[in-house]
Design a protein around this motif. Structure first.
Motif, PDB file in Angstrom:
ATOM      1  N   UNK A 222       0.818  -1.206   0.000  1.00 37.92           N
ATOM      2  CA  UNK A 222       0.000   0.000   0.000  1.00 37.92           C
ATOM      3  C   UNK A 222       0.860   1.268   0.000  1.00 37.92           C
ATOM      4  N   UNK A 223       1.959   1.225  -0.750  1.00 34.99           N
ATOM      5  CA  UNK A 223       2.896   2.354  -0.776  1.00 34.99           C
ATOM      6  C   UNK A 223       3.044   2.906  -2.194  1.00 34.99           C
ATOM      7  N   UNK A 224       2.089   2.538  -3.043  1.00 34.61           N
ATOM      8  CA  UNK A 224       2.132   3.024  -4.424  1.00 34.61           C
ATOM      9  C   UNK A 224       2.129   4.550  -4.400  1.00 34.61           C
ATOM     10  N   UNK A 225       2.906   5.172  -5.238  1.00 35.04           N
ATOM     11  CA  UNK A 225       2.899   6.639  -5.270  1.00 35.04           C
ATOM     12  C   UNK A 225       3.908   7.248  -4.317  1.00 35.04           C
ATOM     13  N   UNK A 226       4.561   6.438  -3.493  1.00 30.01           N
ATOM     14  CA  UNK A 226       5.548   6.990  -2.552  1.00 30.01           C
ATOM     15  C   UNK A 226       6.962   6.586  -2.934  1.00 30.01           C
ATOM     16  N   UNK A 227       7.109   5.952  -4.105  1.00 28.58           N
ATOM     17  CA  UNK A 227       8.394   5.392  -4.510  1.00 28.58           C
ATOM     18  C   UNK A 227       9.517   6.410  -4.617  1.00 28.58           C
ATOM     19  N   UNK A 228       9.185   7.683  -4.927  1.00 33.20           N
ATOM     20  CA  UNK A 228      10.254   8.661  -5.114  1.00 33.20           C
ATOM     21  C   UNK A 228      10.590   9.442  -3.847  1.00 33.20           C
ATOM     22  N   UNK A 229       9.901   9.154  -2.774  1.00 35.16           N
ATOM     23  CA  UNK A 229      10.210   9.861  -1.523  1.00 35.16           C
ATOM     24  C   UNK A 229      11.465   9.298  -0.869  1.00 35.16           C
ATOM     25  N   UNK A 230      12.054  10.119  -0.009  1.00 31.41           N
ATOM     26  CA  UNK A 230      13.160   9.623   0.812  1.00 31.41           C
ATOM     27  C   UNK A 230      12.607   9.266   2.186  1.00 31.41           C
ATOM     28  N   UNK A 231      13.299   8.391   2.922  1.00 29.98           N
ATOM     29  CA  UNK A 231      12.749   7.909   4.188  1.00 29.98           C
ATOM     30  C   UNK A 231      12.279   9.008   5.133  1.00 29.98           C
ATOM     31  N   UNK A 232      13.016  10.143   5.175  1.00 32.34           N
ATOM     32  CA  UNK A 232      12.614  11.176   6.152  1.00 32.34           C
ATOM     33  C   UNK A 232      11.271  11.812   5.795  1.00 32.34           C
ATOM     34  N   UNK A 233      10.794  11.563   4.575  1.00 35.11           N
ATOM     35  CA  UNK A 233       9.479  12.087   4.194  1.00 35.11           C
ATOM     36  C   UNK A 233       8.357  11.097   4.497  1.00 35.11           C
ATOM     37  N   UNK A 234       8.697  10.044   5.221  1.00 36.83           N
ATOM     38  CA  UNK A 234       7.701   9.009   5.535  1.00 36.83           C
ATOM     39  C   UNK A 234       7.470   8.928   7.041  1.00 36.83           C
ATOM     40  N   UNK A 235       6.276   8.467   7.419  1.00 37.47           N
ATOM     41  CA  UNK A 235       6.007   8.201   8.838  1.00 37.47           C
ATOM     42  C   UNK A 235       6.755   6.929   9.244  1.00 37.47           C
ATOM     43  N   UNK A 236       6.817   6.697  10.559  1.00 39.47           N
ATOM     44  CA  UNK A 236       7.483   5.487  11.062  1.00 39.47           C
ATOM     45  C   UNK A 236       6.847   4.226  10.497  1.00 39.47           C
ATOM     46  N   UNK A 237       5.516   4.217  10.439  1.00 37.59           N
ATOM     47  CA  UNK A 237       4.816   3.038   9.922  1.00 37.59           C
ATOM     48  C   UNK A 237       5.123   2.813   8.455  1.00 37.59           C
ATOM     49  N   UNK A 238       5.207   3.906   7.681  1.00 38.18           N
ATOM     50  CA  UNK A 238       5.528   3.780   6.248  1.00 38.18           C
ATOM     51  C   UNK A 238       6.969   3.308   6.071  1.00 38.18           C
ATOM     52  N   UNK A 239       7.869   3.821   6.899  1.00 36.89           N
ATOM     53  CA  UNK A 239       9.263   3.378   6.801  1.00 36.89           C
ATOM     54  C   UNK A 239       9.364   1.876   7.061  1.00 36.89           C
ATOM     55  N   UNK A 240       8.568   1.414   8.025  1.00 38.26           N
ATOM     56  CA  UNK A 240       8.649  -0.007   8.337  1.00 38.26           C
ATOM     57  C   UNK A 240       8.044  -0.858   7.211  1.00 38.26           C
ATOM     58  N   UNK A 241       7.058  -0.305   6.487  1.00 40.76           N
ATOM     59  CA  UNK A 241       6.532  -1.010   5.313  1.00 40.76           C
ATOM     60  C   UNK A 241       7.607  -1.118   4.222  1.00 40.76           C
ATOM     61  N   UNK A 242       8.399  -0.058   4.078  1.00 42.10           N
ATOM     62  CA  UNK A 242       9.483  -0.095   3.085  1.00 42.10           C
ATOM     63  C   UNK A 242      10.513  -1.156   3.487  1.00 42.10           C
ATOM     64  N   UNK A 243      10.823  -1.186   4.787  1.00 36.84           N
ATOM     65  CA  UNK A 243      11.793  -2.191   5.257  1.00 36.84           C
ATOM     66  C   UNK A 243      11.261  -3.607   4.986  1.00 36.84           C
ATOM     67  N   UNK A 244       9.957  -3.781   5.155  1.00 38.22           N
ATOM     68  CA  UNK A 244       9.344  -5.087   4.891  1.00 38.22           C
ATOM     69  C   UNK A 244       9.399  -5.406   3.394  1.00 38.22           C
ATOM     70  N   UNK A 245       9.101  -4.400   2.554  1.00 35.25           N
ATOM     71  CA  UNK A 245       9.160  -4.600   1.099  1.00 35.25           C
ATOM     72  C   UNK A 245      10.579  -4.987   0.677  1.00 35.25           C
ATOM     73  N   UNK A 246      11.574  -4.320   1.259  1.00 35.87           N
ATOM     74  CA  UNK A 246      12.971  -4.619   0.920  1.00 35.87           C
ATOM     75  C   UNK A 246      13.317  -6.065   1.303  1.00 35.87           C
ATOM     76  N   UNK A 247      12.858  -6.475   2.497  1.00 36.81           N
ATOM     77  CA  UNK A 247      13.165  -7.841   2.941  1.00 36.81           C
ATOM     78  C   UNK A 247      12.482  -8.882   2.049  1.00 36.81           C
TER      79      UNK A 247
END
Ligand code: ATP
Length: 372
Positions: free
Chosen positions: A126-151
């Protein structure tokens, strides 16, 4: 084809500077299972996960993934995906670049390109549209979703999650744990999850291992861990509980007195008229000390003269005094005193109880444990 990705620890011991962190731990985690390691700080949860991932080497025993002994296999070749508590995203990479970094050792599965795989994962989380952001532009929950996607990017056989939600606030934690559970079920991926939060462990797992001081206390489905704690530690660590020390006063039929002096308690069983002790299965020695574990929701507050609880041995009733009442929204938590001991009762009554009350419980809802 579903990969064979069961994980086993066989009598694994790990020590740091001769201080044991894990002692003789044996565990079998099935393919597709959501398995949670829970226990207090420092009990060895992270060490267990790091040993499976290959960051720690067992001093003895072995780790098997998909039935293969992985001794000597470096972490990047174990086909495990890992998410840590602190996100560990690269701050100057975009979300897409961070997820793509998960593909540095392995190509995307199913012949997909890196770009396709990253897009697919961002949609899944559920992070479509956020691909070009950098981590500091994301909430903690969104950052953790990115970490999950990476894993998840390389399609690992096993997902290892080390307190992935503990940096988030309570409400977000509850939301994201459901997201993790749903994704785990959708991908049918063997998942080993570490948390110190027992309610989180009960909420999302197929099975839970309770760890204390480097050893396993109990392994089982959440319901069994909660309803039939195997040890005093589990009974105290998981959920609210009442633990009452008692002594076996007869063995035929087996009965336990909860009286502090070891004599007859004030407990009475209506089914047995003037019975004064609690029936218990499978106790063969008199004078043995035992602990009764009874959940707050298994105790009810009864009106005098009202019908009692069922159960083959009849209910136990205790006369107690209400000390403090907490309103929880869906229930009251009632702190009572009975014979100098505190008893916690959970009731969905409309009004807070007060004064002297009769508490009732079905002896079959109690568990007996070895006394400490
Ligand atoms: P927490 O919930 O606090 O993360 P944990 O259950 O994950 O705790 P571990 O991190 O596995 O516990 O630590 C288990 C024990 O091993 C602790 O006593 C810890 O201090 C010790 N330990 C862990 N890693 C090391 C290390 N690299 N060097 C020395 N001791 C360590």
């Amino acid at each position: 084809m579903v990969p064979v990705s069961d994980v086993a620890l066989r009598e694994v011991s790990v020590a740091f500077d001769d201080v044991p962190a894990l002692e003789d731990v044996s565990l079998s985690i099935e393919t597709g299972e959501f398995f949670t390691l829970v226990g207090p700080s420092g009990c060895g949860k992270t060490t267990t996960l790091r040993t499976i991932a290959g960051f720690e080497t067992p001093d003895s025993g072995r780790v098997e993934i998909g039935g293969e002994d992985v001794a000597g296999v470096p972490p990047e070749n174990r086909h495990v995906g890992i998410v840590f508590q602190n996100y560990a995203l690269f701050p100057h990479m975009t979300v897409r670049e961070n997820v793509a970094y998960g593909l540095r050792y392995r190509d995307p599965p199913d012949g997909k390109s890196t770009g396709e795989r990253v897009t697919e994962l961002l949609e899944l989380l559920d992070m479509k549209g956020m691909g070009d952001r950098e981590p500091e532009e994301l909430s903690g929950g969104q950052q953790q979703r990115v970490a999950l996607a990476r894993a998840l990017a390389p399609g690992p056989d096993v997902l290892l999650l080390d307190e992935p939600l503990s940096a988030l606030d309570a409400r977000l934690r509850e939301r994201l744990r459901v997201v993790i559970r749903e994704i785990q079920q959708e991908l049918d991926i063997t998942t080993i999850y570490v948390t110190h939060d027992q309610s989180e462990a009960l909420a999302i797992s197929d099975r839970v291992a309770v760890i204390a001081d480097g050893h396993l206390e109990q392994v089982g489905p959440p319901e069994a861990i909660y309803r039939e704690p195997a040890t005093r530690f589990v009974a105290e660590f998981v959920g609210d509980n009442n633990l009452l020390d008692g002594v076996v006063v007869s063995t035929d039929p087996p009965r336990v007195s909860l009286d502090p002096g070891g004599g007859l308690a004030e407990a009475t069983t209506t089914a047995h008229g003037s019975g004064t002790t609690i029936p218990v299965d499978g106790v063969s020695d008199t004078n043995r000390e035992v602990t009764l574990s009874i959940r707050p929701e298994s105790l009810s507050i009864v009106e005098d003269g009202s019908s009692r609880l069922g159960g083959s041995n009849g209910p136990i009733t205790l006369s107690a005094t209400v000390e403090t009442v907490e309103f929880m929204g869906d229930a009251y938590r009632v702190h009572c005193e009975w014979q100098g001991r505190e008893l916690l009762v959970k009731t969905d009554a409309d009004e807070p109880p007060s004064g002297t009350v009769t508490l009732s419980f079905d002896p079959e809802s109690a568990t007996f444990l070895e006394a400490p």
